[in-house]
Design an enzyme around this catalytic site. Sequence first.
Site, PDB file in Angstrom:
ATOM      1  N   GLU A 306      27.479  60.272  -4.621  1.00 18.78           N
ATOM      2  CA  GLU A 306      26.505  61.050  -4.722  1.00 18.78           C
ATOM      3  C   GLU A 306      26.889  61.998  -6.136  1.00 18.78           C
ATOM      4  O   GLU A 306      25.917  62.432  -6.873  1.00 18.78           O
ATOM      5  CB  GLU A 306      26.579  61.980  -3.528  1.00 18.78           C
ATOM      6  CG  GLU A 306      26.306  61.228  -2.234  1.00 18.78           C
ATOM      7  CD  GLU A 306      25.043  60.245  -2.428  1.00 18.78           C
ATOM      8  OE1 GLU A 306      24.055  60.573  -3.192  1.00 18.78           O
ATOM      9  OE2 GLU A 306      25.043  59.079  -1.684  1.00 18.78           O
ATOM     10  N   HIS A 309      25.785  60.487  -9.308  1.00 17.61           N
ATOM     11  CA  HIS A 309      24.550  60.288  -9.669  1.00 17.61           C
ATOM     12  C   HIS A 309      24.020  61.578 -10.537  1.00 17.61           C
ATOM     13  O   HIS A 309      23.120  61.605 -11.055  1.00 17.61           O
ATOM     14  CB  HIS A 309      23.664  60.487  -8.278  1.00 17.61           C
ATOM     15  CG  HIS A 309      23.504  59.216  -7.348  1.00 17.61           C
ATOM     16  ND1 HIS A 309      22.521  58.312  -8.115  1.00 17.61           N
ATOM     17  CD2 HIS A 309      23.170  58.875  -6.279  1.00 17.61           C
ATOM     18  CE1 HIS A 309      22.213  57.349  -7.526  1.00 17.61           C
ATOM     19  NE2 HIS A 309      22.573  57.523  -6.273  1.00 17.61           N
TER      20      HIS A 309
END
Length: 882
Positions: A306, A309
Amino acid sequence: MLRTDDGPTIKLEDYRPTDFVLHSVAMTVRLFEGRAEIDTQLELERREGVAGDARLVLDGDELTLSGLALNGTAVPAETYTASPERLEIASLPATGRFTLDIATRIVPEENTKLMGLYRSNGVWCTQCEAEGFRRITYFLDRPDVLAPYRVRIEADRATAPILLSNGNPAEHGDLPDGRHFAVWDDPFNKPSYLFALVAGDLDSIHEEFETASGKPVTLGIYTEKGRVGQAGYAMDALKRSMWWDERRFGREYDLDVFNIVAIPDFNMGAMENKGLNVFNHKYVLLDPDTATDADYAGVETVIAHEYFHNWTGNRITCRDWFQLCLKEGLTVYRDQEFSADERSAAVQRINSVRRLKAHQFPEDQGPLQHPVRPREYREINNFYTATVYDKGAELVRMIATILGRDGFRKGMDLYFERHDGDAATIEDFIACFEDASGADLSQFALWYSQAGTPSLAVSESWDEASGTLTVGLKQALELGASGTDGDPFHIPVRFGLVGSNGQDKVVTVRHGAEVTGDVIHLTGEEETVIFENVGERPYLSVLRDFSAPVTLHHEQSLSDRLALARLDPNLFNRWRILNDLVAEALVAASRDPQRTAEPPLPAQIVEAILGSAGDDTIEAAYRAQALALPSEQEIARMLAENVDPDAIHAAVDAARRLIGERGRALFERIRAEARPAAEFSPDADSAGRRALANVALGYLAAASGDPAPAEAQYRAARNMTDRLAALAVLVHRFPGTGAATAALADFYARSEDDGLVVDKWFALQATVPDPAALDIVAGLLNHPKFTLRNPNRVRALVGTFAGANQRAFHRADGAGYRWVAERIVELDKLNPQVAARIATTFRSWRSFEAERRRAAQEALEKLSAIPGLSNDTRDIVGRSLR
Ligand code: 0A1
Ligand code: ZN
């Protein structure tokens, strides 16, 4: 309300930009018990060249409009139409910017789909990818519409002292009636799928991080009350991820704050919303007493994923959802590289390849097959698949293999430089690598559009007189249902010629396929490579590190394979070659269950396994992998037709007993040497030692039929890894015995209402490898702790049963299929996304023997006839029957 009709098919070729450009978004979200009021102001402008009478069409999903104004004046009723799915406005200015004020009212408490704004154990939270934002307000809800957001949240201070959104905190203060507000400013252009908002009574930990260029960032992790003590490892993983991305890819974090919120009810693993990641709490909360080593590794990976990202996904996002692999494949590749650097590279690669073969290969070889970049979809939620994620990562890895580490880094640098702030495509991505390196990747690009797993056949011939090795390579692609033309791929084949001293030989390549360094580039259907001046005959090691996602058929003698399983300096290939030998033997044994007189594994293979397992010079985690047999699902996939899960189980179990007997002394020694350290440490070394000792325990139990050592370990265990491993041996090998029942009851009692531990308790019982496990799971449906409303709980019981209990789900009488189909129907009414995901477990139904095949088809057909089934589930069931 469910959408009952079949949704339209969305096609890549139909892409065109919006008629209106969005410049900014300002939202006020007022949260109350039982309702939320959302006022959204959009600053818009007609795109140049668009007709002056073109209407603005905004997406909605189950929405009610409660106000609409243009430049501050109410829009007359005759110039717009509003339905739950759509807001269409005519008579908008032909030129220049204008503002639209849109008011919507929603009920987060009634949102059981967990898409949009919902409540998880009282906490308000959001999930907007892929199309959740349209459940909050009417919007141009697509990833190529980017804007800065300013968000004001208002709520009762006592219920929701914490108010979070994307970006940096701007203002906060008191309001009348015990309420308060906070304003968040996100200066980075972002698509709506990255919007997030959280409000609730949460605990938190904070740390400071200084980026490479000296910018201070405040990191925060928020959890439910009383659980923040379990967030320390996640914080550590976050800091290591930030540090790694600076060093490996030159990427720094960009906002003043980075927040993570852990919540119990979440459809997936986690979500990379800009500056405010929302996580399934399973990927944040850990301590030695409640989490296994695998859980620690999972948290590290998902936190990194995450975080990564932020650059691959957020700063550069996707033009449309067909480009999903642009952010997902690349980000999985990045998190895999991170884990390889943080842990053992070979063991990480083994894990990734196991995962690829377990999830992606069956998808690519069955009715749910699709290209890494699909060309059409009916429901985008169903394309968060192993193909997009894991095969997508393999494609990025192949680019790195083809260009080399430096060439790859140059291409990435160019990608970040050229596309920062863009909504990009796969073509954009590939062009960066071509432009940075001068390479032609046009043939390589086929991997994105052509579905299916190609096969790679390798043959070799040795000329003793001249010391020449001739290697033949041939690729083939079975023509499948979707997007498969059978054109040859560019397959990078990493290789080595291993001498009897266990070292790679330096050789001359005469001609044939292009060879750069240790990579053969197979680009034609069939090619040869000739190696000269080889000296003594070498062992040919191919497809090192699994350099391409193919099924390999290497015509190689057993003695060469056994030599490589011992000698190959490429540790991954040592494992792969051994694992292939074992898998092939088990496939043969499963195909012919009558052959009971013969041992399920030839003695030489058993010796090879025990040789690897006993080699103290290699890390323990690798030795544990060498001992881990291929899964029963993997054997089924290799069989491809007439699969009988009971025969597979019998073959695998016989092999396990055989290895257990032959290796008894070794396993006793491994267990004796694995004295646990005084203090638990989750590091890779310690985890590897625990893994090895626990595999040994399993083999000893298989060989002896005696539960006592597992019982003793269960009682003595001081961490979840050792406790759960012992419990698994008891419950799976000795189900229903006093020992198993007592340990299960104890485990449940110790869970102390920790939902994540309760999930383990459910999952373990769902995976008892026996057709009778169906009675267990059916009974557990009535357990007070079972609920269809928590995705983790549903996955623990129903998902694990269907996905990991081959013998019981694929019961010959079809009862497993019927039971799972009934659960899908119930769940579909609440949460279609999770229901559809569980429905994918039917995908290999055609490979089973006739009786099961008939039963599965019947269950699927019955499912597809259910009126009111969601678009999500209907799509999966429909494609599975195709
Ligand atoms: N982008 C996320 C995955 C994700 C996709 C859809 C979701 O909806 C419930 C949630 C998360 C990731 O790759 O981590
Ligand atoms: Zn992702």
